[in-house]
Design a protein around this motif. Structure first.
Motif, PDB file in Angstrom:
ATOM      1  N   PRO A 181      48.511   9.838 -11.194  1.00 19.24           N
ATOM      2  CA  PRO A 181      49.691  10.249 -11.951  1.00 19.24           C
ATOM      3  C   PRO A 181      50.249   9.046 -12.704  1.00 19.24           C
ATOM      4  CG  PRO A 181      49.791  11.065  -9.691  1.00 19.24           C
ATOM      5  CD  PRO A 181      48.654  10.102  -9.745  1.00 19.24           C
ATOM      6  N   ASP A 233      53.112   8.035 -13.197  1.00 23.71           N
ATOM      7  CA  ASP A 233      54.230   7.348 -12.533  1.00 23.71           C
ATOM      8  C   ASP A 233      53.874   6.857 -11.134  1.00 23.71           C
ATOM      9  OD1 ASP A 233      53.977   9.811 -11.352  1.00 23.71           O
ATOM     10  OD2 ASP A 233      56.105  10.369 -11.510  1.00 23.71           O
ATOM     11  N   ASP A 234      52.583   6.856 -10.792  1.00 23.34           N
ATOM     12  CA  ASP A 234      52.148   6.363  -9.492  1.00 23.34           C
ATOM     13  C   ASP A 234      52.352   4.843  -9.413  1.00 23.34           C
ATOM     14  OD1 ASP A 234      49.975   5.248  -7.539  1.00 23.34           O
ATOM     15  OD2 ASP A 234      50.033   7.389  -7.102  1.00 23.34           O
ATOM     16  N   THR A 274      47.830  15.191 -11.933  1.00 28.44           N
ATOM     17  CA  THR A 274      49.088  15.113 -12.674  1.00 28.44           C
ATOM     18  C   THR A 274      50.222  15.802 -11.926  1.00 28.44           C
ATOM     19  OG1 THR A 274      48.479  17.094 -13.944  1.00 28.44           O
ATOM     20  CG2 THR A 274      47.942  14.950 -14.910  1.00 28.44           C
ATOM     21  N   GLY A 282      50.700  15.442  -8.824  1.00 31.28           N
ATOM     22  CA  GLY A 282      51.092  14.558  -7.732  1.00 31.28           C
ATOM     23  C   GLY A 282      50.487  14.894  -6.384  1.00 31.28           C
ATOM     24  N   ALA A 296      50.505  12.627 -18.687  1.00 35.54           N
ATOM     25  CA  ALA A 296      51.007  12.468 -17.316  1.00 35.54           C
ATOM     26  C   ALA A 296      49.980  11.815 -16.399  1.00 35.54           C
ATOM     27  CB  ALA A 296      51.421  13.820 -16.753  1.00 35.54           C
ATOM     28  N   MET A 297      48.954  11.198 -16.999  1.00 34.55           N
ATOM     29  CA  MET A 297      47.863  10.660 -16.182  1.00 34.55           C
ATOM     30  C   MET A 297      47.493   9.262 -16.655  1.00 34.55           C
ATOM     31  SD  MET A 297      44.531  12.769 -15.126  1.00 34.55           S
ATOM     32  CE  MET A 297      43.301  12.182 -13.979  1.00 34.55           C
TER      33      MET A 297
END
Length: 289
Positions: free
Chosen positions: A166, A168-169, A224, A226, A244-245
């Protein structure tokens, strides 16, 4: 009852997907209809083809042997029909995901210029051989080792592995990752057409949490959303970017071979031309768009 071609097709769908549910989706039938057709085939043959004693379906030794014979029979039938209805038929090139990566447009355009009389159709089919073993395509671009009997392969190139995360990871901003960085994470595994398994990790450091998916779209959605992270090749990053990835290089896993595969035996007369062109375009000799 007599055995009909539909029994063979139903069994091959189950053998490809190892799932009554996915076989039913592929055949546009209900799950009870697929189960009933398989049961009829087994009763008529007097053989048990599929082991249903575990949570996951598996072919019995008789099922593995019969799969190869059923594939030959269905392929011969389909080829006979195509030959009867078409004087010039397209050359069908299968892939399970990402086709030829960034080389895909060049491959298709060069073929169109060189062989305008024979359309080249690119088909994504979600199984281990992209439909080649069961006769849905004439040749296939595949990744990883090809073990299906009766197929010939030629290695064209290799692709480095990357990690899909993701965006935002916490690991998504690293310049590179190792297998150890993923050991405590949930891994998305494409068990239908993917080339990543838990054996990629050392035995003592394998992830213990996985989710199973059946195609690239579901793999991307799982990441994506999560639910997991995944390992793929650079071609996926090139062909399937997603806002988103994040795709991060994986430094300590071997690269993945990319091969062109075709059946050992009579096939489409243009297959040698396709192999030669793939060798030039994807293998890096004489490339131009």
């Amino acid at each position: 009852m007599s055995i009909e071609l539909r029994h063979f097709r139903c069994f091959l769908a189950i053998a490809d997907t190892l799932s009554i549910t996915r076989a039913a989706e592929r055949l546009h039938l209900t799950q009870p209809a697929v189960s009933r057709t398989l049961r009829q085939l087994e009763q008529e043959l007097g053989l048990r083809l599929v082991d249903r004693s575990t949570h996951h379906l598996a072919l019995t030794p008789d099922g593995i042997t019969f799969r190869d014979q059923a594939t030959i029979a269905v392929t011969a039938f389909d080829q006979a029909l195509r030959h009867a209805h078409r004087t010039v038929r397209p050359l069908r090139l299968g892939h399970a995901w990402s086709a030829a990566g960034t080389y895909t447009p060049a491959l298709l355009r060069r073929w169109h210029r060189s062989h305008p009389d024979t359309p080249l159709e690119l088909l994504r089919i979600d199984d281990r051989t992209a439909g080649l073993a069961r006769g849905d395509v004439d040749a296939a671009l595949l990744r990883g080792e090809v073990r299906a009997p009766g197929l010939l392969t030629e290695r064209l190139t290799t692709e480095p592995r990357v990690v899909g995360l993701p965006a935002d990871d916490p690991l998504a901003h690293r310049p590179a990752l190792s297998l150890a960085d993923l050991a405590q994470r949930t891994i998305a595994l494409n068990t239908v057409s993917g080339i990543t398994g838990l054996d990629l990790w050392p035995a003592a450091a394998r992830p213990t949490s996985t989710i199973t998916i059946g195609n690239t779209d579901d793999w991307i959605a799982a990441i994506t959303g999560g639910r997991a992270v995944g390992v793929t090749t650079s071609a996926t990053a090139q062909m399937h970017p997603h806002p988103a990835m994040a795709y991060i290089p994986l430094t300590d896993a071997p690269p993945v071979p990319v091969v062109i595969t075709w059946r050992d035996g009579p096939g489409h007369p243009r297959i040698p031309d396709l192999i030669a062109l793939a060798r030039e375009v994807i293998g890096g000799r004489g490339v131009r768009p």
